[in-house]
Design an enzyme around this catalytic site. Structure first.
Site, mmCIF file in Angstrom:
data_model
loop_
_atom_site.group_PDB
_atom_site.id
_atom_site.type_symbol
_atom_site.label_atom_id
_atom_site.label_comp_id
_atom_site.label_asym_id
_atom_site.label_seq_id
_atom_site.Cartn_x
_atom_site.Cartn_y
_atom_site.Cartn_z
ATOM 1 C CE LYS A 20 -4.618 0.199 0.448
ATOM 2 N NZ LYS A 20 -5.473 -0.615 -0.442
ATOM 3 C CB THR A 65 -2.830 -3.509 -0.770
ATOM 4 O OG1 THR A 65 -4.096 -3.136 -1.309
ATOM 5 C CG2 THR A 65 -2.012 -4.255 -1.805
ATOM 6 C CG ASP A 66 -8.547 -3.090 3.077
ATOM 7 O OD1 ASP A 66 -8.640 -1.856 2.908
ATOM 8 O OD2 ASP A 66 -9.203 -3.712 3.935
ATOM 9 N NE ARG A 194 26.348 30.070 -9.442
ATOM 10 C CZ ARG A 194 26.372 28.864 -9.985
ATOM 11 N NH1 ARG A 194 26.019 28.695 -11.244
ATOM 12 N NH2 ARG A 194 26.762 27.824 -9.277
ATOM 13 C CB VAL A 262 25.549 23.065 -7.529
ATOM 14 C CG1 VAL A 262 24.631 22.099 -6.786
ATOM 15 C CG2 VAL A 262 24.784 24.303 -7.969
ATOM 16 C CD GLN A 263 28.891 20.552 -10.158
ATOM 17 O OE1 GLN A 263 28.601 21.702 -9.823
ATOM 18 N NE2 GLN A 263 28.788 20.144 -11.420
ATOM 19 C CG HIS A 291 19.525 27.859 -14.084
ATOM 20 N ND1 HIS A 291 20.782 27.693 -13.526
ATOM 21 C CD2 HIS A 291 19.312 26.741 -14.828
ATOM 22 C CE1 HIS A 291 21.289 26.531 -13.918
ATOM 23 N NE2 HIS A 291 20.412 25.927 -14.697
HETATM 24 O O1 URC Z 1 27.253 25.177 -9.975
HETATM 25 C C1 URC Z 1 27.129 24.879 -11.177
HETATM 26 N N1 URC Z 1 27.515 23.649 -11.622
HETATM 27 C C2 URC Z 1 27.401 23.264 -12.919
HETATM 28 O O2 URC Z 1 27.770 22.129 -13.281
HETATM 29 C C3 URC Z 1 26.853 24.200 -13.809
HETATM 30 N N2 URC Z 1 26.599 24.166 -15.145
HETATM 31 C C4 URC Z 1 26.051 25.353 -15.490
HETATM 32 O O3 URC Z 1 25.677 25.678 -16.631
HETATM 33 N N3 URC Z 1 25.957 26.157 -14.395
HETATM 34 C C5 URC Z 1 26.460 25.466 -13.334
HETATM 35 N N4 URC Z 1 26.595 25.773 -12.027
#
Ligand code: URC
Length: 330
Positions: A20, A65-66, A194, A262-263, A291
């Site tokens: 469920k 599932t009930d 940014r 971000v990575q 973005h």
């Molecule tokens: O932090 C980021 N990682 C990316 O891999 C990436 N690629 C992108 O176009 N902008 C960004 N920004």
């Protein structure tokens, strides 16, 4: 050969799991005037000797599932663990595997919605109101538990993963993206300032937990064997501060990091969770890069593109980047 006459032996069942989903549960635990509440969306799926229900239309092996839903509500009533999603999920999964001889594995997933005590100005309690709550965010706590009884019903193994989904964050500076790979397909310009916004999905795994057979026939609660000289596993999965620490690590790292990407920020968040939580084995983040595009106003002779002058942005729903990684304890 026609399609309808060829349904017999061309394929074989190679995976089967059922149960469920979206079982909505709200529970009050009353402690005098203090009420504790949880709201869960529960999914409980089973595996085992169920092949004939698919291949032979034999429903005798099917726990409806009930019934799975009914057991979920029954345990929400009687489980001593209801206020802790990890433990409640382990109890529920252990119940299914222990109760039904032909069910070898149970997979329980819980999504916990936020309810936080209202603070009333001038009222005495620093903890907040005893029975009034508000939804202070769309993020959910996520718990995934597998209880595996395939090695024997008295030798269960519990696998626990927990985390957060949909934690929306944004910082308006302290984020850059430069020195990335460039070739004939590159149009993105380098920026040293940014907006960085993401909706955090986080999960962390714990070391597998040995579970002994339940001792109570009706509750079928899980029992963690504690070996001599060991503190047991009580300090790991049961460390009820892991979720709060993981959330704080996520938010604080996001806030203070001078993000190169971000990575790179993801990596720092995950390292902090591993560093602060001994019982966490690995950490996975999935981070969409949501973005925000500065509006080009050059046609009006207005500068809204120079980073320090960029003030008006279009939030872009799609497409977004999507950055994911798992950091595992060495
Ligand atoms: O932090 C980021 N990682 C990316 O891999 C990436 N690629 C992108 O176009 N902008 C960004 N920004």
């Amino acid at each position: 050969m026609s399609v309808s006459s060829s349904t017999s032996n061309l394929g074989e069942l190679s995976a089967a799991r059922y149960g469920k989903t979206k079982v909505r549960v709200f529970r009050i635990v009353r402690e005098g005037k203090w009420h504790h509440i949880v709201e869960y969306n529960v999914q409980a799926l089973l595996e085992g000797e169920i092949a004939v229900s698919y291949s032979e239309a034999d429903n005798s092996v099917v726990v409806a599932t009930d019934s799975i839903k009914n057991i979920t509500y029954y345990l929400a009533k009687i489980s001593p663990h209801i206020l802790n999603a990890e433990k409640f999920a382990l109890h529920l999964a252990t119940f299914f595997v222990s109760k039904y001889a032909h069910i070898s594995k149970a997979f329980v997933e819980i999504e916990q919605l936020r309810w936080t005590r209202i603070h009333v100005a001038g009222e005495e309690s620093p903890e907040g109101h005893p029975h009034s709550f508000f939804r202070d965010g769309d993020d959910k706590r996520i718990v995934k538990v597998e209880v595996d009884g395939s090695a024997g019903k008295d030798k269960l193994v519990g696998k626990v993963t927990a985390g957060i989904n949909d934690l929306l964050v944004l910082k308006s500076t302290g984020s850059a993206f430069e020195n990335f790979y460039r070739d004939e397909y590159t149009t993105l310009v380098e920026v040293n300032d940014r907006i960085f916004s993401t909706s955090v999905d986080l999960s962390y795994t714990f070391t597998n937990i040995p579970i002994a057979a339940p001792t109570d026939e009706k509750k079928l609660d899980f029992v963690i064997p504690v070996q001599k000289g060991e503190t047991g596993y009580a300090g790991s999965v049961w460390d009820e501060d892991v979720p709060a620490r993981a959330r704080a690590a996520t938010l604080e790292t996001f806030a203070v990091d001078e993000s190169a990407s971000v990575q790179a920020t993801l990596y720092k968040m995950a390292q902090r969770i591993v560093a602060e939580n001994d019982s966490v084995h690995s950490v996975t983040y999935t981070l969409p890069n949501k973005h925000y595009i500065p509006v080009d106003m050059r046609y009006l002779d207005v500068d809204n593109l120079t980073p320090s002058k960029a003030e008006v942005f279009v939030p872009i729903a799609a497409p977004s980047g999507l950055i994911s990684a798992t950091i595992t304890r060495k």
